[in-house]
Scaffold this motif. Structure first.
Motif: not given
Ligand code: NAD
Length: 261
Positions: A207, A210-211, A216-217
């Motif tokens: 996570k 991804i931030e 976003g991926y």
């Protein structure tokens, strides 16, 4: 499809896993003749060769350690002996390990630099030497990283190696442009490959990564292979000294998104 890649001889180091595997398979579907350099993955390469042959391409494999001059020479000789030439050299093999810099041993530093930077230099040198001798307007692609640009605490050896790859690529591009030999690098962001397997198996760590990615991926290896075939093709005939960032926007200061700052 890039018709200009059909029949071209491509050597890919670290070609049995991750980005290397995706690139070998993509060049195979472009009907190139692919030499897969593997380090320890002798079992994996058989499946990759089958996939490429089913797609109408041809491939073979050679074991070798990119830190060894004689192994790199052997890879190029193997390409010439089995497929008749060398048109594209992809210096992809690389390693990383996390260590706070005050604890980083000289041994660890040397291991990363000799694989990621010296190994790529040897690949460039031997490929260029062959291309010059045979008047081949070849293409060389070095696998860099967003960390040629973004500092990375606990990975100082990795960041230093990729920063080196950037200027090595640009210098060689300038030196050999008059001969029509193009030298470029790809700088991936975070891609789903074995190098990240441990990190991405932890949902919190994943996570956090991804931030850092505006799109976003986590990227897919095929998205990097798509950059490599374009750079190697005649569609990129006027492109040299480029760093092609494929990072979902990671180098565009994601901390400033949505008007922050
Ligand atoms: P990976 O671990 O699957 O691939 C690395 C490959 O290099 C392996 O096949 C390994 O066997 C090979 N290798 C290691 N040492 C070698 C040696 N001495 N001689 C020959 N081969 C050797 O990981 P990957 O993500 O596919 O990494 C490929 C390249 O992409 C590396 O240069 C890496 O730094 C770069 N990269 C990856 C990412 C990512 O997020 N996956 C991001 C930026 C850059």
């Amino acid at each position: 499809m890039y018709q200009s890649l059909e029949g071209k001889v491509v050597v890919i180091t670290g070609g049995a896993t991750g980005l290397g595997k995706a690139m070998t398979e993509r060049f195979g579907t472009e009907k190139a003749k692919v030499v897969i350099n593997y380090f320890k993955e002798d079992q994996e390469v058989k499946g990759i060769i089958e996939t490429i042959e089913k797609a109408g391409g041809s491939a073979n494999a050679i074991q070798g350690d990119v830190t060894k001059e004689e192994d790199i020479k052997r890879m190029i000789d193997h390409a010439v002996n089995t497929f008749g030439s060398l048109d594209v050299m992809i210096n992809n093999a690389g390693i990383e390990n996390e260590v706070p810099s005050e604890d980083l041993t000289l041994e660890d530093w040397n291991k990363v630099i000799s694989t990621n930077l010296t190994g790529q230099f040897l690949g460039c040198r031997e490929a260029i030497d062959y291309m010059l001798e045979h008047k081949i307007k070849g293409s060389i692609i070095n696998m860099s990283s967003v960390h040629q640009e973004i500092p990375w605490p606990h990975f100082v050896h990795y960041a230093a190696s990729k920063g080196g790859v950037k200027l090595m690529t640009e210098t060689l591009a300038l030196e050999f442009a008059p001969h029509g030999i193009r030298v470029n690098c790809i700088a991936p962001g975070a891609i789903d490959t074995p190098i990240n397997a441990e990190k991405f198996s932890d949902p919190e760590l994943k996570k956090g990564v991804i931030e850092l990615i505006p799109m976003g991926y986590i990227g897919k290896p095929e998205e990097i292979a798509a950059c490599a075939v374009w750079l190697a093709s005649t569609e990129a005939s006027y492109v040299t000294g480029l760093t092609l960032y494929a990072d979902g926007g990671m180098t565009q200061y994601p901390g400033f998104q949505a008007g922050k700052g």
